[in-house]
Design a protein around this motif. Structure first.
Motif, mmCIF file in Angstrom:
data_model
loop_
_atom_site.group_PDB
_atom_site.id
_atom_site.type_symbol
_atom_site.label_atom_id
_atom_site.label_comp_id
_atom_site.label_asym_id
_atom_site.label_seq_id
_atom_site.Cartn_x
_atom_site.Cartn_y
_atom_site.Cartn_z
ATOM 1 N N GLY A 1 0.816 -1.201 0.000
ATOM 2 C CA GLY A 1 0.000 0.000 0.000
ATOM 3 C C GLY A 1 0.846 1.245 0.000
ATOM 4 N N GLN B 1 -0.454 6.380 5.285
ATOM 5 C CA GLN B 1 -1.843 5.957 5.462
ATOM 6 C C GLN B 1 -2.455 6.825 6.556
ATOM 7 O OE1 GLN B 1 -2.141 1.736 6.134
ATOM 8 N NE2 GLN B 1 -1.350 1.212 4.114
ATOM 9 N N SER C 1 -4.306 5.599 10.080
ATOM 10 C CA SER C 1 -4.143 4.148 10.220
ATOM 11 C C SER C 1 -4.015 3.766 11.697
ATOM 12 C CB SER C 1 -2.910 3.668 9.456
ATOM 13 O OG SER C 1 -2.669 2.300 9.727
ATOM 14 N N ASP D 1 5.910 6.374 6.400
ATOM 15 C CA ASP D 1 4.894 7.062 7.199
ATOM 16 C C ASP D 1 5.536 7.761 8.385
ATOM 17 O OD1 ASP D 1 2.312 7.889 7.804
ATOM 18 O OD2 ASP D 1 1.479 5.880 7.542
#
Length: 338
Positions: free
Chosen positions: A189, A193, A196, A239
């Motif tokens: 992915g 995110q 998340s 991230d």
């Protein structure tokens, strides 16, 4: 780079109510100093002098480092061969011992940095057994080293008992997790995110696990990144607990930000871990860790990654019983005076 880093470090120090401890690690030397990824032994002294120069230049800016590792990820590049995309220097436990004992350690002592805490390895947990056995077999190295630095990547496929074994064999050495981040290299992915919760749970699970195996601290690699997970010159986008949306002039605190806060906000510096003992049904599969601060404040962090609510009951032989309902997929912190 220092023109951008130093003002932010100073601003963080000014804003923080607690002392900000700085540690650093070199990545790569110029190519002409290396052969096959390893620094040529003729340049060991020059490389040690370079690291001293780095510390000196920051000292001129009023910034003194708490810790240093001799190299960031000295073993990982060997797994990738010529395909490794980052700056690096390869070391073996034997060459690292020689460098620290004969060059870096004396250079630190002779230049006013003898109190700086030198952390060995600074790589993944699965490298700990081999490296620690060979490094800390040297009594000379132990005169300069203070601890072990570990990276988070690969923890899902290595046993945390590795850390307890290291502690048992080297009880005077601390263990610090010095780097962690989520990214496409770990999970399919996008790099970022937003919102998340699962990534926050992963962080909290890991922190609870390693604190229960003698680790004294845990550090995220990035404070803030952009919406793509950069900037990063190697396109290693990942991230971060804080994501900055420059276009909208906004920033977003991710669930990982709040997950980290259960530890960084509530477990005081200088705390010591205390055991939580239970029978088979006592905590019903909940993840827990407890610590006691110098002022006797006790902090318990509880995570429930299951899909149903659970009840956690803690019995303190002095203060009594604490019983809480832990909703599904939730994180909680309990604080009380011990």
């Amino acid at each position: 780079m220092s023109d951008m880093q130093i003002p932010y470090i100073k601003q963080a120090q000014a804003l923080s109510k607690r002392k900000v401890k700085l540690f650093s690690a070199p990545w790569g030397s110029p190519k002409w100093m290396k052969k096959g990824g390893f620094i040529k032994s003729d340049y060991y002294q020059l490389w040690a002098d370079y690291l001293i120069r780095f510390l000196d230049e920051y000292k001129k800016q009023g910034l003194r480092f708490w810790g240093l590792s001799p190299e960031n990820e000295p073993a990982t590049p060997s797994l990738f061969g010529t395909e490794y995309p980052f700056n690096f220097i390869l070391w073996t436990p034997e060459t690292m011992t020689k460098f620290v004992v004969e060059y870096l350690g004396p250079a630190l002592s002779n230049n006013g940095y003898g109190d700086l805490l030198l952390m060995m390895l600074d790589d993944r947990r699965d490298f700990v057994p081999e490296w620690s056995e060979k490094l800390f077999a040297s009594e000379s190295l132990k005169r300069f080293a203070s601890g072990l630095a570990v990276h988070w990547y690969g923890d899902n496929v290595s046993n945390p008992d590795i850390l307890t074994q290291f502690h048992d064999e080297n009880p005077d050495m601390f263990i610090l997790y010095t780097e962690a981040c989520h990214g496409p290299f770990l999970n399919p992915g996008p790099a970022v995110q937003l919102g998340s919760w699962e990534r926050a749970e992963n962080y909290v699970s890991s922190i609870i696990q390693v604190l229960n195996h003698w680790v004294s601290g845990w550090v995220d690699w990035n404070l803030a990144l952009d919406m793509k997970g950069g900037p990063n010159w190697a396109n290693n986008v990942v991230d971060s607990p804080v994501i900055v949306n420059v276009t909208a002039d906004e920033f977003y605190k991710q669930p990982t930000f709040y997950g980290l806060g259960h530890f960084s906000k509530f477990i005081q510096a200088g705390s010591g871990r205390i055991d939580l003992q239970s029978d088979d049904n006592g905590l019903q599969g909940l993840e827990t860790v407890a610590a006691i601060a110098p002022d006797s404040v006790i902090t318990i962090v509880v995570q429930n990654r299951q899909e149903e609510a659970k009840r956690a009951t803690f019995t303190d032989p002095i203060r009594g019983v604490i019983s809480i309902s832990v909703p599904p997929r939730s994180i909680h912190t309990i604080i009380y005076k011990g």
